[in-house]
Design an enzyme around this catalytic site. Structure first.
Site, PDB file in Angstrom:
ATOM      1  N   PHE A  59     -26.786  -9.661  -4.025  1.00  0.00           N
ATOM      2  CA  PHE A  59     -26.625  -8.222  -4.176  1.00  0.00           C
ATOM      3  C   PHE A  59     -26.599  -7.459  -2.836  1.00  0.00           C
ATOM      4  O   PHE A  59     -25.672  -6.685  -2.578  1.00  0.00           O
ATOM      5  CB  PHE A  59     -27.753  -7.671  -5.068  1.00  0.00           C
ATOM      6  CG  PHE A  59     -27.690  -6.182  -5.271  1.00  0.00           C
ATOM      7  CD1 PHE A  59     -28.485  -5.334  -4.514  1.00  0.00           C
ATOM      8  CD2 PHE A  59     -26.821  -5.623  -6.203  1.00  0.00           C
ATOM      9  CE1 PHE A  59     -28.430  -3.948  -4.700  1.00  0.00           C
ATOM     10  CE2 PHE A  59     -26.752  -4.248  -6.402  1.00  0.00           C
ATOM     11  CZ  PHE A  59     -27.561  -3.411  -5.635  1.00  0.00           C
ATOM     12  N   ASN A  69     -30.361  -0.725  -5.109  1.00  0.00           N
ATOM     13  CA  ASN A  69     -30.729  -0.997  -6.512  1.00  0.00           C
ATOM     14  C   ASN A  69     -30.442   0.213  -7.404  1.00  0.00           C
ATOM     15  O   ASN A  69     -30.002   0.073  -8.545  1.00  0.00           O
ATOM     16  CB  ASN A  69     -32.218  -1.343  -6.603  1.00  0.00           C
ATOM     17  CG  ASN A  69     -32.512  -2.732  -6.076  1.00  0.00           C
ATOM     18  OD1 ASN A  69     -31.746  -3.672  -6.324  1.00  0.00           O
ATOM     19  ND2 ASN A  69     -33.593  -2.882  -5.327  1.00  0.00           N
ATOM     20  N   HIS A  73     -38.092 -11.565  -4.563  1.00  0.00           N
ATOM     21  CA  HIS A  73     -37.282 -11.616  -3.349  1.00  0.00           C
ATOM     22  C   HIS A  73     -37.946 -10.974  -2.118  1.00  0.00           C
ATOM     23  O   HIS A  73     -38.262 -11.647  -1.156  1.00  0.00           O
ATOM     24  CB  HIS A  73     -35.939 -10.901  -3.583  1.00  0.00           C
ATOM     25  CG  HIS A  73     -35.196 -11.360  -4.790  1.00  0.00           C
ATOM     26  ND1 HIS A  73     -34.566 -12.587  -4.892  1.00  0.00           N
ATOM     27  CD2 HIS A  73     -34.960 -10.725  -5.974  1.00  0.00           C
ATOM     28  CE1 HIS A  73     -33.978 -12.685  -6.075  1.00  0.00           C
ATOM     29  NE2 HIS A  73     -34.199 -11.582  -6.745  1.00  0.00           N
TER      30      HIS A  73
HETATM   31  O1  RIB Z   1     -30.560  -9.907  -4.554  1.00  0.00           O
HETATM   32  C1  RIB Z   1     -31.893  -9.453  -4.494  1.00  0.00           C
HETATM   33  C2  RIB Z   1     -32.014  -8.280  -3.588  1.00  0.00           C
HETATM   34  O2  RIB Z   1     -31.200  -7.203  -4.068  1.00  0.00           O
HETATM   35  C3  RIB Z   1     -33.440  -7.720  -3.536  1.00  0.00           C
HETATM   36  O3  RIB Z   1     -33.654  -7.116  -2.296  1.00  0.00           O
HETATM   37  C4  RIB Z   1     -33.415  -6.677  -4.619  1.00  0.00           C
HETATM   38  O4  RIB Z   1     -34.404  -5.664  -4.408  1.00  0.00           O
HETATM   39  C5  RIB Z   1     -32.036  -6.094  -4.442  1.00  0.00           C
HETATM   40  O5  RIB Z   1     -32.097  -5.154  -3.370  1.00  0.00           O
HETATM   41 CA    CA Z   2     -34.308  -4.756  -2.252  1.00  0.00          CA
END
Ligand code: RIB
Ligand code: CA
Length: 318
Positions: free
Chosen positions: A172, A44, A246
């Site tokens: 992601f 992130n 998430h």
């Molecule tokens: O797509 C969501 C994920 O990507 C979560 O784990 C968020 O924290 C990012 O790491």
């Molecule tokens: Ca994450």
């Protein structure tokens, strides 16, 4: 595989991120776990922030006893892609940033994972990665002898029915390090995948935020601050009331697997095409003949999930 009996040894690998932070608070409040360590990875936000953020959350939770390690600052092969546009410059915007008491361990996260697993019983340690899978894949590459010591991997990542949140076809965590994800999915140990198909059902709506606020504790206040910031981007992006929460879904599955529905599937990750890089190709209807390598979760009892989260957050003293 659900939790039964004595405490289960856990290594959490994360990239805080507000949702990783709430996942840590849920895990720290749950005495079903023996948390062997928290390892951090670039995702992130860059590694120097994810490791600091994990230590800040440990402080806020009153868990400076938890050992926090810094791991990989780059994916295995690709250039790091971060998500400040979602999480803010600090990675945990919504709370005041401070220099944490919880120390950063000197050992590299990958060395910690290897040393800890090699010293553990066979089939004993659960790995919970909620960021790019770089640390986990590198540990498996460097010391394949760790594999029989892994009880299971419960990872947040991927998407198929929901489409991608980072490109049109990729989530992601998998997009940032698709090579690591493909290797972990083929490690030969039980892997449970918690994808957007599940987490997009767990929208943290204002009513939930208000119930957490009413807990009226330092932890609750920090959680509310992070969630209110976290909600702004995704609510606008998806046109929903509240953002998908998430990462706590991984810990919730370990605590109450009956809140979820999943299916044994073959899951492959695209690592060649730039158009679909990081896409999780899920053979949900077994049409490819490829052997199943994961349990793909696809449904959640969202009310039960939030009741569990709020009950565990309520265990923190004011
Ligand atoms: O797509 C969501 C994920 O990507 C979560 O784990 C968020 O924290 C990012 O790491
Ligand atoms: Ca994450």
């Amino acid at each position: 595989m659900p939790l039964t009996g004595p405490k289960i040894p856990l290594i959490i690998d994360c990239d805080p991120g507000q949702d990783d932070a709430v996942m840590l608070l849920l895990a720290f409040a749950s005495d079903e776990f023996d948390i062997l360590g928290v390892t951090t990875v670039a995702g992130n936000v860059p590694l120097e922030l994810t490791q600091r953020n994990a230590r800040i959350i440990s402080d806020i939770a009153g868990r400076s006893d938890v050992r926090v390690f810094a791991g990989c600052d780059q994916p295995l092969q690709r250039k790091l892609v971060t998500a400040e546009y979602v999480h803010g410059k600090t990675g945990i915007d919504g709370i005041e940033i401070f220099e944490p008491e919880t120390p950063l361990q000197k050992t590299h996260a990958v060395d910690f994972i290897i040393e800890t697993l090699m010293a553990s019983d066979l089939d004993s340690v659960t790995l919970v990665p909620t960021g790019p899978l770089t640390n986990i894949a590198l540990a498996m590459r460097r010391e394949p002898g760790i594999l029989p010591h892994i009880k299971q991997v419960v990872l947040m990542g991927g998407a198929v029915r929901e489409g991608g949140n980072t490109t049109s076809s990729a989530e992601f965590n998998i997009y940032v390090d698709p090579h690591a994800a493909q290797e972990v999915l083929h490690c030969g140990r039980p892997v449970t995948v918690v994808p957007l198909d599940v987490t997009h059902q767990a929208l943290v709506k204002p009513g939930i935020v208000d119930r957490i606020r009413q807990l009226d504790t330092t932890v609750a206040q920090a959680t509310v601050g992070m969630l209110e910031f976290f909600n702004r981007f995704d609510s606008h992006k998806y046109g929903t009331e509240g953002a998908p929460l998430h990462d706590p879904c991984t810990i919730a599955w370990l605590l109450k697997p009956d809140l979820f529905r999943g299916k044994s599937c073959n899951v492959e990750v695209e690592t060649d095409s730039e158009l679909t890089m990081g896409h999780t190709a899920v053979d949900f209807w077994q049409v490819t003949g490829r052997p199943a390598n994961a349990t793909w979760l696809y449904d959640i009892d969202k009310n039960g999930f939030f009741e569990l989260l709020i009950e565990r957050l309520s265990r923190y003293a004011s």
